[in-house]
Design a protein around this motif. Sequence first.
Motif, PDB file in Angstrom:
ATOM      1  N   THR A  64      69.295   9.188   8.168  1.00  0.00           N
ATOM      2  CA  THR A  64      70.187  10.191   8.367  1.00  0.00           C
ATOM      3  C   THR A  64      71.395   9.931   8.943  1.00  0.00           C
ATOM      4  O   THR A  64      71.585   9.622  10.315  1.00  0.00           O
ATOM      5  N   GLN A  65      72.762   9.461   8.383  1.00  0.00           N
ATOM      6  CA  GLN A  65      74.078   9.084   8.899  1.00  0.00           C
ATOM      7  C   GLN A  65      74.682  10.142   9.281  1.00  0.00           C
ATOM      8  O   GLN A  65      75.186  11.122   8.300  1.00  0.00           O
ATOM      9  N   LEU A  66      74.986  10.479  10.409  1.00  0.00           N
ATOM     10  CA  LEU A  66      75.759  11.595  11.070  1.00  0.00           C
ATOM     11  C   LEU A  66      77.198  11.085  11.129  1.00  0.00           C
ATOM     12  O   LEU A  66      77.739  10.094  11.461  1.00  0.00           O
ATOM     13  N   PRO A  67      78.178  12.270  10.776  1.00  0.00           N
ATOM     14  CA  PRO A  67      79.707  11.781  10.744  1.00  0.00           C
ATOM     15  C   PRO A  67      80.086  11.569  12.219  1.00  0.00           C
ATOM     16  O   PRO A  67      79.602  12.064  13.194  1.00  0.00           O
ATOM     17  N   LEU A  68      81.053  10.251  12.495  1.00  0.00           N
ATOM     18  CA  LEU A  68      81.309   9.964  13.740  1.00  0.00           C
ATOM     19  C   LEU A  68      82.371  11.144  14.108  1.00  0.00           C
ATOM     20  O   LEU A  68      82.936  11.722  13.375  1.00  0.00           O
ATOM     21  N   PRO A  69      82.300  11.742  15.405  1.00  0.00           N
ATOM     22  CA  PRO A  69      83.049  12.862  15.809  1.00  0.00           C
ATOM     23  C   PRO A  69      84.447  12.612  15.746  1.00  0.00           C
ATOM     24  O   PRO A  69      85.058  11.428  15.904  1.00  0.00           O
ATOM     25  N   ALA A  70      85.315  13.536  15.254  1.00  0.00           N
ATOM     26  CA  ALA A  70      86.676  13.476  14.934  1.00  0.00           C
ATOM     27  C   ALA A  70      87.631  12.898  16.161  1.00  0.00           C
ATOM     28  O   ALA A  70      88.655  12.367  16.183  1.00  0.00           O
ATOM     29  N   GLU A  71      87.081  13.377  17.477  1.00  0.00           N
ATOM     30  CA  GLU A  71      87.722  12.838  18.692  1.00  0.00           C
ATOM     31  C   GLU A  71      87.111  11.855  19.423  1.00  0.00           C
ATOM     32  O   GLU A  71      87.612  11.483  20.553  1.00  0.00           O
ATOM     33  N   PHE A  72      86.423  10.769  18.464  1.00  0.00           N
ATOM     34  CA  PHE A  72      85.949   9.689  19.136  1.00  0.00           C
ATOM     35  C   PHE A  72      87.037   8.741  19.651  1.00  0.00           C
ATOM     36  O   PHE A  72      88.064   8.568  19.040  1.00  0.00           O
ATOM     37  N   PHE A 129      77.737   1.370  14.155  1.00  0.00           N
ATOM     38  CA  PHE A 129      77.704   2.387  14.926  1.00  0.00           C
ATOM     39  C   PHE A 129      76.612   3.456  14.558  1.00  0.00           C
ATOM     40  O   PHE A 129      76.809   4.483  13.601  1.00  0.00           O
ATOM     41  N   PHE A 130      75.401   3.440  15.070  1.00  0.00           N
ATOM     42  CA  PHE A 130      74.307   4.320  14.948  1.00  0.00           C
ATOM     43  C   PHE A 130      74.390   5.484  15.863  1.00  0.00           C
ATOM     44  O   PHE A 130      74.516   5.307  17.129  1.00  0.00           O
ATOM     45  N   LEU A 131      74.395   6.725  15.413  1.00  0.00           N
ATOM     46  CA  LEU A 131      74.460   7.791  16.330  1.00  0.00           C
ATOM     47  C   LEU A 131      73.186   8.166  16.968  1.00  0.00           C
ATOM     48  O   LEU A 131      72.776   8.375  18.065  1.00  0.00           O
ATOM     49  N   PHE A 132      72.295   8.478  16.038  1.00  0.00           N
ATOM     50  CA  PHE A 132      71.084   9.307  16.498  1.00  0.00           C
ATOM     51  C   PHE A 132      69.935   7.955  16.376  1.00  0.00           C
ATOM     52  O   PHE A 132      69.706   7.445  15.473  1.00  0.00           O
ATOM     53  N   TYR A 133      69.307   7.814  17.559  1.00  0.00           N
ATOM     54  CA  TYR A 133      69.289   8.484  18.764  1.00  0.00           C
ATOM     55  C   TYR A 133      70.204   7.535  19.793  1.00  0.00           C
ATOM     56  O   TYR A 133      70.474   6.451  19.287  1.00  0.00           O
ATOM     57  N   SER A 134      70.171   7.760  20.973  1.00  0.00           N
ATOM     58  CA  SER A 134      71.219   6.780  21.915  1.00  0.00           C
ATOM     59  C   SER A 134      70.237   5.634  22.324  1.00  0.00           C
ATOM     60  O   SER A 134      69.489   5.957  23.190  1.00  0.00           O
ATOM     61  N   GLY A 135      70.485   4.442  22.039  1.00  0.00           N
ATOM     62  CA  GLY A 135      69.791   3.348  22.558  1.00  0.00           C
ATOM     63  C   GLY A 135      70.099   3.053  24.024  1.00  0.00           C
ATOM     64  O   GLY A 135      69.553   2.568  24.575  1.00  0.00           O
ATOM     65  N   HIS A 136      71.267   3.391  24.148  1.00  0.00           N
ATOM     66  CA  HIS A 136      71.909   3.056  25.788  1.00  0.00           C
ATOM     67  C   HIS A 136      71.129   3.802  26.568  1.00  0.00           C
ATOM     68  O   HIS A 136      70.649   3.312  27.525  1.00  0.00           O
ATOM     69  N   VAL A 137      70.655   5.146  26.429  1.00  0.00           N
ATOM     70  CA  VAL A 137      70.120   6.158  27.401  1.00  0.00           C
ATOM     71  C   VAL A 137      68.590   5.579  27.079  1.00  0.00           C
ATOM     72  O   VAL A 137      67.844   5.500  28.244  1.00  0.00           O
ATOM     73  N   ALA A 138      68.085   5.479  26.137  1.00  0.00           N
ATOM     74  CA  ALA A 138      66.632   5.027  25.919  1.00  0.00           C
ATOM     75  C   ALA A 138      66.161   3.776  26.667  1.00  0.00           C
ATOM     76  O   ALA A 138      65.278   3.633  27.244  1.00  0.00           O
ATOM     77  N   GLY A 139      66.898   2.503  26.398  1.00  0.00           N
ATOM     78  CA  GLY A 139      66.900   1.422  27.038  1.00  0.00           C
ATOM     79  C   GLY A 139      66.979   1.600  28.609  1.00  0.00           C
ATOM     80  O   GLY A 139      66.097   0.982  29.212  1.00  0.00           O
ATOM     81  N   ALA A 140      67.688   2.603  29.379  1.00  0.00           N
ATOM     82  CA  ALA A 140      67.806   2.832  30.413  1.00  0.00           C
ATOM     83  C   ALA A 140      66.592   3.335  30.958  1.00  0.00           C
ATOM     84  O   ALA A 140      65.998   3.056  32.216  1.00  0.00           O
ATOM     85  N   VAL A 141      66.035   4.278  30.302  1.00  0.00           N
ATOM     86  CA  VAL A 141      64.891   5.287  30.732  1.00  0.00           C
ATOM     87  C   VAL A 141      63.589   3.993  30.735  1.00  0.00           C
ATOM     88  O   VAL A 141      62.738   3.957  31.520  1.00  0.00           O
ATOM     89  N   ILE A 142      63.741   3.195  29.535  1.00  0.00           N
ATOM     90  CA  ILE A 142      62.347   1.996  29.732  1.00  0.00           C
ATOM     91  C   ILE A 142      62.758   1.235  30.835  1.00  0.00           C
ATOM     92  O   ILE A 142      61.416   0.970  31.364  1.00  0.00           O
ATOM     93  N   ALA A 143      63.645   0.756  31.263  1.00  0.00           N
ATOM     94  CA  ALA A 143      63.903  -0.200  32.358  1.00  0.00           C
ATOM     95  C   ALA A 143      63.577   0.615  33.731  1.00  0.00           C
ATOM     96  O   ALA A 143      62.796  -0.066  34.511  1.00  0.00           O
TER      97      ALA A 143
END
Length: 281
Positions: A165-173, A187-201
Amino acid sequence: MPPPSLPAAQDQAASAVRRAGKGKKVHPLPVPDGAAMGEEKPAATTRRPAADWLTPAGVAGILARHPLPALFACGLLLFMAVEYTIPMIPPAAPPLDLGFVATAAMHAAIDARPWLNSLLAALNTVFVAMQAAYILWAILVEQRPRAAIATLMMFTCRGLLGCSTQLPLPAEFLGSPMDFPVGNVSFFLFYSGHVAGAVIASLDMRRVGRYRLAGLYDALNLAQVVRLLACRGHYTIDLAVGVGAGLLFDMLAAKYLESKNIETRCCSNCQKALVSQKLTS
């Protein structure tokens, strides 16, 4: 035929009982209902009737003992009503994201100052590198593979969902060459790998007693969430699911290790503490 001595002994015992009880009234022991026929009376149960919890006292007791499920039950009723009354966004309109609304002022500030946007992106990239460094340290030096396995599962699933499911990049990006991935390629939007990686660590740090470091990572993760919303790098739902994904894949990695009968090793300090605890006990 019994030996002659047995009937004589029985007669002597019976006569002794008769002499001892002569002149006294003997009351027979009560016999339970059905005992004469070999039946056992069922044990009395203390279970309350099923309808007791529907009384005002029962409902009050449930609210006092289980406030969190009760709160979720109220949320269910609320959003059942919202689901059938809230108007949907038209197909031609941009998505409505309350996180974008909350960070509108910060978005305007970094939009007017590209250098600030690049600085925040660079700091965020440093934090991502910190996550990766810690997870690699855990598996290579401390020989604890759980966080690494969870990260591999998480990014693989994220890639599958991002392609499905490819979500559109926000117009104000607001992109930056200092952001990760560099140049915002793939650029994958769903879901945030930045946040998930920090939670795992952070979860791995808590398992080995590094609570202050875990708190620091949680604080940096929260700052990362605000920054990603302000630059429109993720929708709010991407960030929220990123937290859940970190928790989920950490548990799945633990299940995998249990299925393989692999015990995750702690750091040297934890091992020394365990040895000393065994010696003292």
